[in-house]
Design a protein around this motif. Structure first.
Motif, short mmCIF file in Angstrom:
data_model
loop_
_atom_site.label_atom_id
_atom_site.label_comp_id
_atom_site.label_asym_id
_atom_site.label_seq_id
_atom_site.Cartn_x
_atom_site.Cartn_y
_atom_site.Cartn_z
N HIS A 73 0.83 -1.20 0.00
CA HIS A 73 0.00 0.00 0.00
C HIS A 73 0.87 1.26 0.00
O HIS A 73 1.77 1.41 0.83
N THR A 74 0.60 2.16 -0.94
CA THR A 74 1.31 3.44 -0.97
C THR A 74 0.38 4.62 -0.74
O THR A 74 0.84 5.72 -0.43
N GLY A 75 -0.93 4.41 -0.90
CA GLY A 75 -1.88 5.49 -0.70
C GLY A 75 -3.16 5.21 -1.48
O GLY A 75 -3.20 4.33 -2.34
N ARG A 76 -4.20 5.95 -1.18
CA ARG A 76 -5.49 5.79 -1.85
C ARG A 76 -5.41 6.29 -3.30
O ARG A 76 -5.90 5.65 -4.23
N GLY A 77 -4.79 7.44 -3.48
CA GLY A 77 -4.70 8.03 -4.81
C GLY A 77 -4.07 7.11 -5.85
O GLY A 77 -4.60 6.96 -6.96
N PRO A 78 -2.92 6.50 -5.54
CA PRO A 78 -2.27 5.63 -6.54
C PRO A 78 -3.13 4.45 -6.98
O PRO A 78 -3.05 4.02 -8.14
N ILE A 79 -3.97 3.92 -6.08
CA ILE A 79 -4.84 2.81 -6.46
C ILE A 79 -5.84 3.27 -7.50
O ILE A 79 -6.09 2.59 -8.51
N GLU A 80 -6.42 4.44 -7.30
CA GLU A 80 -7.42 4.93 -8.24
C GLU A 80 -6.77 5.39 -9.54
O GLU A 80 -7.40 5.33 -10.60
N ALA A 81 -5.50 5.82 -9.47
CA ALA A 81 -4.78 6.15 -10.70
C ALA A 81 -4.57 4.90 -11.55
O ALA A 81 -4.63 4.95 -12.78
N ALA A 82 -4.32 3.77 -10.88
CA ALA A 82 -4.16 2.51 -11.60
C ALA A 82 -5.43 2.15 -12.35
O ALA A 82 -5.40 1.59 -13.45
N ALA A 83 -6.59 2.47 -11.76
CA ALA A 83 -7.87 2.19 -12.42
C ALA A 83 -7.99 2.93 -13.74
O ALA A 83 -8.58 2.42 -14.69
N GLN A 84 -7.43 4.13 -13.79
CA GLN A 84 -7.53 4.94 -15.00
C GLN A 84 -6.38 4.70 -15.97
O GLN A 84 -6.35 5.28 -17.06
N GLN A 90 7.83 7.22 -11.21
CA GLN A 90 7.93 6.73 -9.85
C GLN A 90 8.05 7.85 -8.82
O GLN A 90 7.74 7.65 -7.64
N ASP A 91 8.46 9.03 -9.25
CA ASP A 91 8.58 10.16 -8.31
C ASP A 91 7.33 11.02 -8.27
O ASP A 91 7.29 12.02 -7.54
N ASP A 92 6.31 10.66 -9.04
CA ASP A 92 5.06 11.41 -8.98
C ASP A 92 4.31 11.06 -7.69
O ASP A 92 4.44 9.96 -7.15
N LEU A 93 3.54 12.02 -7.23
CA LEU A 93 2.69 11.82 -6.06
C LEU A 93 1.24 11.91 -6.53
O LEU A 93 0.87 12.89 -7.19
N VAL A 94 0.45 10.90 -6.20
CA VAL A 94 -0.94 10.88 -6.65
C VAL A 94 -1.86 11.02 -5.45
O VAL A 94 -1.79 10.24 -4.50
N TRP A 95 -2.72 12.02 -5.50
CA TRP A 95 -3.68 12.30 -4.44
C TRP A 95 -5.08 11.89 -4.89
O TRP A 95 -5.44 12.11 -6.04
N ALA A 240 -18.21 -0.45 -9.04
CA ALA A 240 -18.50 0.88 -9.58
C ALA A 240 -17.40 1.87 -9.24
O ALA A 240 -17.36 2.96 -9.81
N VAL A 241 -16.51 1.53 -8.30
CA VAL A 241 -15.56 2.51 -7.79
C VAL A 241 -14.16 2.24 -8.30
O VAL A 241 -13.72 1.09 -8.44
N ASP A 242 -13.42 3.32 -8.56
CA ASP A 242 -12.07 3.21 -9.09
C ASP A 242 -11.12 2.52 -8.13
O ASP A 242 -10.12 1.93 -8.56
N LEU A 243 -11.40 2.60 -6.84
CA LEU A 243 -10.54 1.95 -5.86
C LEU A 243 -10.39 0.46 -6.16
O LEU A 243 -9.27 -0.07 -6.27
N VAL A 244 -11.50 -0.25 -6.30
CA VAL A 244 -11.45 -1.69 -6.55
C VAL A 244 -10.97 -1.97 -7.98
O VAL A 244 -10.20 -2.91 -8.21
N LYS A 245 -11.40 -1.16 -8.92
CA LYS A 245 -10.91 -1.32 -10.29
C LYS A 245 -9.39 -1.16 -10.35
O LYS A 245 -8.70 -1.90 -11.07
N GLY A 246 -8.87 -0.21 -9.59
CA GLY A 246 -7.43 0.02 -9.59
C GLY A 246 -6.66 -1.14 -9.01
O GLY A 246 -5.60 -1.52 -9.52
N LEU A 247 -7.17 -1.71 -7.91
CA LEU A 247 -6.51 -2.88 -7.34
C LEU A 247 -6.51 -4.02 -8.35
O LEU A 247 -5.49 -4.72 -8.53
N GLY A 248 -7.65 -4.23 -9.01
CA GLY A 248 -7.72 -5.29 -10.00
C GLY A 248 -6.76 -5.06 -11.16
O GLY A 248 -6.03 -5.96 -11.56
N ARG A 249 -6.75 -3.85 -11.70
CA ARG A 249 -5.87 -3.57 -12.84
C ARG A 249 -4.41 -3.68 -12.45
O ARG A 249 -3.60 -4.23 -13.21
N ALA A 250 -4.05 -3.19 -11.26
CA ALA A 250 -2.66 -3.28 -10.82
C ALA A 250 -2.22 -4.72 -10.64
O ALA A 250 -1.04 -5.05 -10.79
#
Length: 396
Positions: A73-84, A90-95, A240-250
């Protein structure tokens, strides 16, 4: 080959309420399918949130999918970024960036609504697009998500002090003062300047209830080991939520898109079931996530949360059971975390679960399924990532 289905009602578990006669929303709900399964299932409790970590859906769903949040786990934002599928360094910060409603963006301000009145995606889209334009020339890039859930990418931000800002999730501070968060934002002036600009624009914009943005849950881009290699299963997620989609895609799983799936009580339940069953024609594992009970818990609405659980039972669990009754399948029903109506946010209580094998039903399960009966069953899995492994093994 045997099929495994996880049916996850986000935030379904909770605490007893006087308004429900000393019962939880799950206990009070009419759940004939869950109560039919309970006596034939292995029931228990599972700790999905490791000690010392925040009890969020990001941490808890990562655990349920078999990954250790303390490692990955690195944060909530990165998981949802993975969904998209965002291209990130690697030095970017995703909120994660919520559209919210505040009384004012000052030390006297109060968080009134973490979702800006559950703003719709069509309402939010032009607002986020304008915020993206306004962020030009700054390190920030506003990225549209769905409803109130959006992203803020800070290029090179992982190398700055912003990576350490301690910002509380907006759903944790409903009706509370925001002074300590503003102090944290102010320690990184560029972030505070973006907040102020966004607030001035949104406060003047009268087409929605959004009066501000609220960046939180920041971290470096997410990387997960491939689910297929880890478990030997072709897997998919439905949510329906990017959080779970992001975990799946990652994790290299298929992400099944369902028209009309919206994360609320009027989501497309039948579409989610259809997508899951269709995938099981070619895969072995599907993770079906329903957000509505959690949203109702955040709203503090015991009756609506009860209704959301009833719909989950009737329109997710029942048709999945009917479709797989004569197949070799394991059906797991659980939630990621508690969302007690009295707290209106998440807690780290161990969550109830049931494990039903269609070809090997048990006879020693509890009469009904709720928090108390799951606890009384005596099975406790202390490490959430081990629940999936347990369900795939011979002892479930």
């Amino acid at each position: 080959m045997s099929k495994t289905v996880f049916l996850v009602a986000d935030g379904m578990a909770g605490w007893p309420l006087d308004i429900l006669g000393g019962r939880t929303s799950l206990h009070a709900a009419s759940t004939p399918t869950l109560d039919l399964l309970a006596p034939k299932s292995r029931c228990g409790l599972c700790r999905t949130v490791p000690h010392g970590m925040p009890p969020g859906s990001d941490v808890a769903n990562m655990s349920l999918l078999g990954y250790d949040p303390q490692t990955h786990h690195t944060g909530r934002g990165p998981i949802e970024a993975a969904a998209q599928g965002l291209t990130l360094d690697q030095d970017d910060l995703v909120w994660r960036m919520n559209l919210v409603r505040l009384t004012e963006l000052t030390d006297a301000g109060v968080m009134l609504d973490y979702s800006a009145g559950h703003i719709s995606t069509p309402e939010a889209a032009p607002l986020v697009a304008r915020l993206a334009d306004m962020a030009g020339g700054t390190p920030f890039q506003a990225v549209q998500g769905i409803q109130y859930r959006h992203l803020l990418v800070q290029r090179g931000g992982a190398l700055t002090d912003a990576a350490e800002l301690a910002i509380r999730p907006p759903h944790d501070i409903l009706d509370q003062n925001i002074a300590q968060d503003l102090t944290a934002y102010a320690s990184f002036p560029e972030m505070l300047a973006f907040l102020q600009t966004a607030h001035e624009y949104l406060r003047a914009e009268t087409t929605s209830e959004a009066t501000s943005v609220w960046p939180w849950g920041q971290g470096r881009p997410l990387e997960l080991p491939a689910f297929a290699e880890r478990f030997g299963l072709r897997g998919a997620v439905v949510s329906a939520v990017d959080l779970v989609k992001g975990l799946g895609r990652a994790a290299g799983m298929e992400v099944l898109e369902v028209p009309g799936a919206n994360g609320l009580i009027d989501t497309n339940y039948e579409g989610k079931v259809e997508a899951a069953l269709d995938f099981l024609q070619r895969g072995e594992f599907v993770y079906v996530h329903v957000e509505a009970p959690d949203e109702c818990g955040h709203m503090g609405d015991a009756a609506l949360k009860k209704r959301a659980i009833e719909l989950f039972d009737q329109r997710i669990v029942a048709p999945i059971l009917a479709a797989l009754a004569h197949e070799d399948a394991t059906i797991v029903v659980t939630c990621d975390h508690f969302t007690p109506v009295a707290r209106r946010t998440h807690t780290e209580d161990p969550v109830p679960f049931l494990i039903y094998r269609t070809q090997a039903p048990r006879t020693d399960g509890p009469n009904v399924f709720n928090e108390d009966t799951a606890k009384g069953a005596g099975l406790f899995i202390n490490d959430g990532r081990e629940l999936l492994t347990f369900c795939l093994g011979p002892d479930a």
